[in-house]
Design a protein around this motif. Structure first.
Motif, PDB file in Angstrom:
ATOM      1  N   ALA A  22       0.831  -1.209   0.000  1.00 33.01           N
ATOM      2  CA  ALA A  22       0.000   0.000   0.000  1.00 33.01           C
ATOM      3  C   ALA A  22       0.862   1.254   0.000  1.00 33.01           C
ATOM      4  O   ALA A  22       0.529   2.257  -0.638  1.00 33.01           O
ATOM      5  CB  ALA A  22      -0.934  -0.007   1.212  1.00 33.01           C
ATOM      6  N   SER A  23       1.994   1.196   0.700  1.00 33.30           N
ATOM      7  CA  SER A  23       2.915   2.339   0.735  1.00 33.30           C
ATOM      8  C   SER A  23       3.472   2.633  -0.655  1.00 33.30           C
ATOM      9  O   SER A  23       3.542   3.784  -1.088  1.00 33.30           O
ATOM     10  CB  SER A  23       4.071   2.059   1.690  1.00 33.30           C
ATOM     11  OG  SER A  23       3.618   1.925   3.017  1.00 33.30           O
ATOM     12  N   ILE A  27       2.927   6.081  -2.720  1.00 35.44           N
ATOM     13  CA  ILE A  27       4.065   6.882  -3.191  1.00 35.44           C
ATOM     14  C   ILE A  27       4.015   7.048  -4.702  1.00 35.44           C
ATOM     15  O   ILE A  27       4.237   8.142  -5.235  1.00 35.44           O
ATOM     16  CB  ILE A  27       5.390   6.211  -2.758  1.00 35.44           C
ATOM     17  CG1 ILE A  27       5.512   6.221  -1.220  1.00 35.44           C
ATOM     18  CG2 ILE A  27       6.589   6.926  -3.384  1.00 35.44           C
ATOM     19  CD1 ILE A  27       6.529   5.248  -0.687  1.00 35.44           C
ATOM     20  N   LYS A  28       3.694   5.968  -5.406  1.00 35.66           N
ATOM     21  CA  LYS A  28       3.601   6.037  -6.869  1.00 35.66           C
ATOM     22  C   LYS A  28       2.481   6.986  -7.292  1.00 35.66           C
ATOM     23  O   LYS A  28       2.640   7.762  -8.249  1.00 35.66           O
ATOM     24  CB  LYS A  28       3.342   4.642  -7.440  1.00 35.66           C
ATOM     25  CG  LYS A  28       3.329   4.602  -8.963  1.00 35.66           C
ATOM     26  CD  LYS A  28       3.023   3.211  -9.488  1.00 35.66           C
ATOM     27  CE  LYS A  28       1.548   2.897  -9.366  1.00 35.66           C
ATOM     28  NZ  LYS A  28       1.165   1.672 -10.114  1.00 35.66           N
ATOM     29  N   TYR A  29       1.362   6.938  -6.552  1.00 35.84           N
ATOM     30  CA  TYR A  29       0.204   7.751  -6.916  1.00 35.84           C
ATOM     31  C   TYR A  29       0.495   9.244  -6.759  1.00 35.84           C
ATOM     32  O   TYR A  29       0.159  10.048  -7.635  1.00 35.84           O
ATOM     33  CB  TYR A  29      -0.994   7.343  -6.062  1.00 35.84           C
ATOM     34  CG  TYR A  29      -2.259   8.104  -6.383  1.00 35.84           C
ATOM     35  CD1 TYR A  29      -3.002   7.812  -7.513  1.00 35.84           C
ATOM     36  CD2 TYR A  29      -2.706   9.127  -5.547  1.00 35.84           C
ATOM     37  CE1 TYR A  29      -4.160   8.507  -7.813  1.00 35.84           C
ATOM     38  CE2 TYR A  29      -3.865   9.820  -5.839  1.00 35.84           C
ATOM     39  CZ  TYR A  29      -4.587   9.502  -6.967  1.00 35.84           C
ATOM     40  OH  TYR A  29      -5.720  10.208  -7.261  1.00 35.84           O
ATOM     41  N   PHE A  30       1.107   9.616  -5.638  1.00 37.49           N
ATOM     42  CA  PHE A  30       1.327  11.042  -5.368  1.00 37.49           C
ATOM     43  C   PHE A  30       2.631  11.592  -5.947  1.00 37.49           C
ATOM     44  O   PHE A  30       2.735  12.794  -6.196  1.00 37.49           O
ATOM     45  CB  PHE A  30       1.294  11.295  -3.858  1.00 37.49           C
ATOM     46  CG  PHE A  30      -0.075  11.165  -3.253  1.00 37.49           C
ATOM     47  CD1 PHE A  30      -1.114  11.988  -3.669  1.00 37.49           C
ATOM     48  CD2 PHE A  30      -0.343  10.220  -2.284  1.00 37.49           C
ATOM     49  CE1 PHE A  30      -2.381  11.873  -3.127  1.00 37.49           C
ATOM     50  CE2 PHE A  30      -1.603  10.095  -1.723  1.00 37.49           C
ATOM     51  CZ  PHE A  30      -2.627  10.924  -2.154  1.00 37.49           C
ATOM     52  N   PHE A  31       3.617  10.729  -6.149  1.00 37.39           N
ATOM     53  CA  PHE A  31       4.927  11.232  -6.585  1.00 37.39           C
ATOM     54  C   PHE A  31       5.453  10.589  -7.863  1.00 37.39           C
ATOM     55  O   PHE A  31       6.561  10.898  -8.295  1.00 37.39           O
ATOM     56  CB  PHE A  31       5.957  11.031  -5.464  1.00 37.39           C
ATOM     57  CG  PHE A  31       5.639  11.781  -4.208  1.00 37.39           C
ATOM     58  CD1 PHE A  31       5.782  13.165  -4.148  1.00 37.39           C
ATOM     59  CD2 PHE A  31       5.190  11.118  -3.083  1.00 37.39           C
ATOM     60  CE1 PHE A  31       5.484  13.864  -2.994  1.00 37.39           C
ATOM     61  CE2 PHE A  31       4.897  11.812  -1.915  1.00 37.39           C
ATOM     62  CZ  PHE A  31       5.035  13.187  -1.876  1.00 37.39           C
ATOM     63  N   GLY A  32       4.674   9.691  -8.450  1.00 41.72           N
ATOM     64  CA  GLY A  32       5.127   9.040  -9.677  1.00 41.72           C
ATOM     65  C   GLY A  32       5.342  10.004 -10.830  1.00 41.72           C
ATOM     66  O   GLY A  32       6.130   9.743 -11.734  1.00 41.72           O
ATOM     67  N   PHE A  33       4.645  11.149 -10.782  1.00 37.87           N
ATOM     68  CA  PHE A  33       4.780  12.144 -11.847  1.00 37.87           C
ATOM     69  C   PHE A  33       6.212  12.659 -11.974  1.00 37.87           C
ATOM     70  O   PHE A  33       6.612  13.185 -13.020  1.00 37.87           O
ATOM     71  CB  PHE A  33       3.876  13.350 -11.560  1.00 37.87           C
ATOM     72  CG  PHE A  33       4.464  14.303 -10.555  1.00 37.87           C
ATOM     73  CD1 PHE A  33       5.182  15.415 -10.969  1.00 37.87           C
ATOM     74  CD2 PHE A  33       4.337  14.064  -9.189  1.00 37.87           C
ATOM     75  CE1 PHE A  33       5.746  16.282 -10.038  1.00 37.87           C
ATOM     76  CE2 PHE A  33       4.888  14.920  -8.267  1.00 37.87           C
ATOM     77  CZ  PHE A  33       5.604  16.031  -8.681  1.00 37.87           C
ATOM     78  N   TRP A 229      -3.682   2.489   4.966  1.00 34.23           N
ATOM     79  CA  TRP A 229      -4.685   1.576   4.444  1.00 34.23           C
ATOM     80  C   TRP A 229      -4.024   0.259   4.064  1.00 34.23           C
ATOM     81  O   TRP A 229      -2.816   0.186   3.901  1.00 34.23           O
ATOM     82  CB  TRP A 229      -5.426   2.181   3.252  1.00 34.23           C
ATOM     83  CG  TRP A 229      -4.543   2.539   2.088  1.00 34.23           C
ATOM     84  CD1 TRP A 229      -3.756   3.642   1.971  1.00 34.23           C
ATOM     85  CD2 TRP A 229      -4.369   1.795   0.876  1.00 34.23           C
ATOM     86  NE1 TRP A 229      -3.093   3.656   0.768  1.00 34.23           N
ATOM     87  CE2 TRP A 229      -3.456   2.524   0.072  1.00 34.23           C
ATOM     88  CE3 TRP A 229      -4.887   0.605   0.384  1.00 34.23           C
ATOM     89  CZ2 TRP A 229      -3.054   2.089  -1.193  1.00 34.23           C
ATOM     90  CZ3 TRP A 229      -4.498   0.170  -0.875  1.00 34.23           C
ATOM     91  CH2 TRP A 229      -3.593   0.913  -1.642  1.00 34.23           C
ATOM     92  N   SER A 230      -4.813  -0.792   3.943  1.00 32.71           N
ATOM     93  CA  SER A 230      -4.278  -2.124   3.672  1.00 32.71           C
ATOM     94  C   SER A 230      -4.479  -2.496   2.209  1.00 32.71           C
ATOM     95  O   SER A 230      -5.482  -2.140   1.593  1.00 32.71           O
ATOM     96  CB  SER A 230      -4.967  -3.163   4.567  1.00 32.71           C
ATOM     97  OG  SER A 230      -4.593  -4.470   4.185  1.00 32.71           O
ATOM     98  N   ILE A 231      -3.510  -3.218   1.674  1.00 28.68           N
ATOM     99  CA  ILE A 231      -3.592  -3.652   0.285  1.00 28.68           C
ATOM    100  C   ILE A 231      -4.735  -4.643   0.084  1.00 28.68           C
ATOM    101  O   ILE A 231      -5.198  -4.869  -1.037  1.00 28.68           O
ATOM    102  CB  ILE A 231      -2.252  -4.291  -0.154  1.00 28.68           C
ATOM    103  CG1 ILE A 231      -2.169  -4.394  -1.680  1.00 28.68           C
ATOM    104  CG2 ILE A 231      -2.057  -5.640   0.512  1.00 28.68           C
ATOM    105  CD1 ILE A 231      -2.134  -3.079  -2.383  1.00 28.68           C
ATOM    106  N   ASP A 232      -5.212  -5.248   1.185  1.00 28.27           N
ATOM    107  CA  ASP A 232      -6.313  -6.220   1.096  1.00 28.27           C
ATOM    108  C   ASP A 232      -7.668  -5.549   0.902  1.00 28.27           C
ATOM    109  O   ASP A 232      -8.633  -6.202   0.517  1.00 28.27           O
ATOM    110  CB  ASP A 232      -6.358  -7.088   2.363  1.00 28.27           C
ATOM    111  CG  ASP A 232      -5.104  -7.928   2.529  1.00 28.27           C
ATOM    112  OD1 ASP A 232      -4.557  -8.361   1.493  1.00 28.27           O
ATOM    113  OD2 ASP A 232      -4.666  -8.129   3.673  1.00 28.27           O
ATOM    114  N   SER A 233      -7.747  -4.252   1.193  1.00 30.34           N
ATOM    115  CA  SER A 233      -9.000  -3.515   1.015  1.00 30.34           C
ATOM    116  C   SER A 233      -8.977  -2.802  -0.339  1.00 30.34           C
ATOM    117  O   SER A 233      -7.913  -2.645  -0.940  1.00 30.34           O
ATOM    118  CB  SER A 233      -9.174  -2.497   2.147  1.00 30.34           C
ATOM    119  OG  SER A 233      -8.094  -1.584   2.150  1.00 30.34           O
TER     120      SER A 233
END
Length: 265
Positions: A22-23, A27-33, A229-233
Motif C-alpha cells: 500500500a505504501s 508513493i507512486k500515486y502522489f509522486f510518480g509524476f 490503508w491495507s492492500i487487502d481492502s
C-alpha cells in the motif's frame, strides 16, 4: 536533488509505519509524476508528435470499446474498477448493452480528457501542415465512445473556441443552456445523462456528503502523512475529489509539497 530527498523522506516514513504494498502504491500515486517531470524538463532534443500520440491512444480506446462489447467481458479487464466484493463497480453500462471503455487512464473521464488535451497540443505543433482524415476523426470517435460528459464537453469547448473564436468565458456563460438542450434531447435515449442538469445537481449533493464524511483524521501522524490503508481492502486512491483525496491519504505533507512545487518550479 532537494525534491528527490523530500520524496525519499516521505517514502521512508510511509514504509516504516504502513503496509509495504500500500505504501508503494501511495508513493507512486502522489509522486510518480516526478519521473515524467525529469523526462520533459531535461531540455533535451526529445520531440513528441502529439498528433500521432493522440491517434495511438484513440485506436487503443476504440479497440477496447469493440472488444469489451463483443468477445472479452468486462470482468477480464484488470483496469476496470471493482467494489469491496470484487465485482465490477461503476461499470458504465449504457442502455443496458453498451459498456464504455476505460482506456489507458483507467477512467473514461481521464482517458477522454487526455485525448482532447493531446488534440490541442497536436494542433499547436508545427511538425506537419495538415492532419489526415484518420488523425482528425479517430480521436473524436474515441471521445464519444468513452461516453464521458467531461470529455465531450471539453471537446466541444475546444473546437468552439478554435473554429468559431468563442471565448472561454462566453462558453461557460452559455454552458447551462447547452446542458438544458442536451437534457431535453436525452428524454428518450438518455444519451446525454452524464451532463444533464439533474445529474449535475445530484452529483454536487453527493460530493458534499462525501466531503463531510471524509474529514475524520484523528492522529497527528495521519494529519501530516495521511491515513494508512491495507492492500487487502479496495484501493482508496483516485476518484473525483482529488484535493480531499490527497489530504486523506497523502496528508499535509503532500498538499504542501504540491503548493511549493507549483509556486517555485
Amino acid at each position: 536533488l532537494i525534491i528527490s530527498l523530500i520524496i525519499i523522506y516521505y517514502a521512508s516514513v510511509k514504509l516504516a509505519s504502513h503496509d509495504v504494498a500500500a505504501s508503494i502504491l501511495t508513493i507512486k500515486y502522489f509522486f510518480g509524476f516526478f519521473l515524467f517531470y525529469f523526462l520533459f524538463d531535461l531540455k533535451s532534443n526529445l520531440v513528441i508528435n502529439f498528433v500521432k500520440l493522440a491517434l495511438l491512444i484513440s485506436i487503443i480506446t476504440i479497440a477496447e470499446a469493440l472488444l469489451v462489447n463483443t468477445i472479452i467481458p468486462r470482468e477480464m479487464w484488470l483496469h476496470y474498477p471493482v467494489d469491496e466484493f470484487g465485482d465490477i463497480g461503476h461499470a458504465g453500462l449504457f442502455w443496458g448493452v453498451y459498456q464504455r471503455p476505460y482506456g489507458i487512464g483507467t477512467s473514461a473521464t481521464v482517458t477522454s480528457a487526455w485525448i482532447v488535451v493531446l488534440i490541442s497540443l497536436g494542433d499547436s505543433q508545427k511538425l506537419r501542415k495538415k492532419k489526415n482524415i484518420y488523425e482528425f476523426w479517430l480521436p473524436i470517435l474515441a471521445v464519444f465512445l468513452s461516453l464521458s460528459g467531461t470529455g465531450i464537453l471539453l471537446l466541444a469547448a475546444y473546437y468552439l473556441i478554435k473554429h468559431f473564436k468563442i471565448s472561454l468565458v462566453l462558453f461557460i456563460a452559455f454552458l447551462p443552456f447547452i446542458l438544458i438542450v442536451f437534457s431535453n434531447l436525452s428524454l428518450q435515449i438518455n444519451l446525454f445523462e452524464k451532463i444533464a442538469p439533474k445529474y449535475i445537481l445530484y452529483l454536487l449533493e453527493y460530493k458534499k456528503i462525501q466531503i463531510l464524511e471524509e474529514f475524520n483524521i484523528a492522529s497527528l501522524n495521519e494529519i501530516i502523512f495521511g491515513i494508512n490503508w491495507s492492500i487487502d481492502s479496495p484501493m482508496p486512491l483516485g476518484g473525483d475529489l482529488g484535493f480531499l483525496n490527497a489530504y486523506n491519504y497523502g496528508g499535509f505533507f503532500v498538499i504542501i509539497f504540491y503548493l511549493v512545487l507549483c509556486t517555485f518550479i
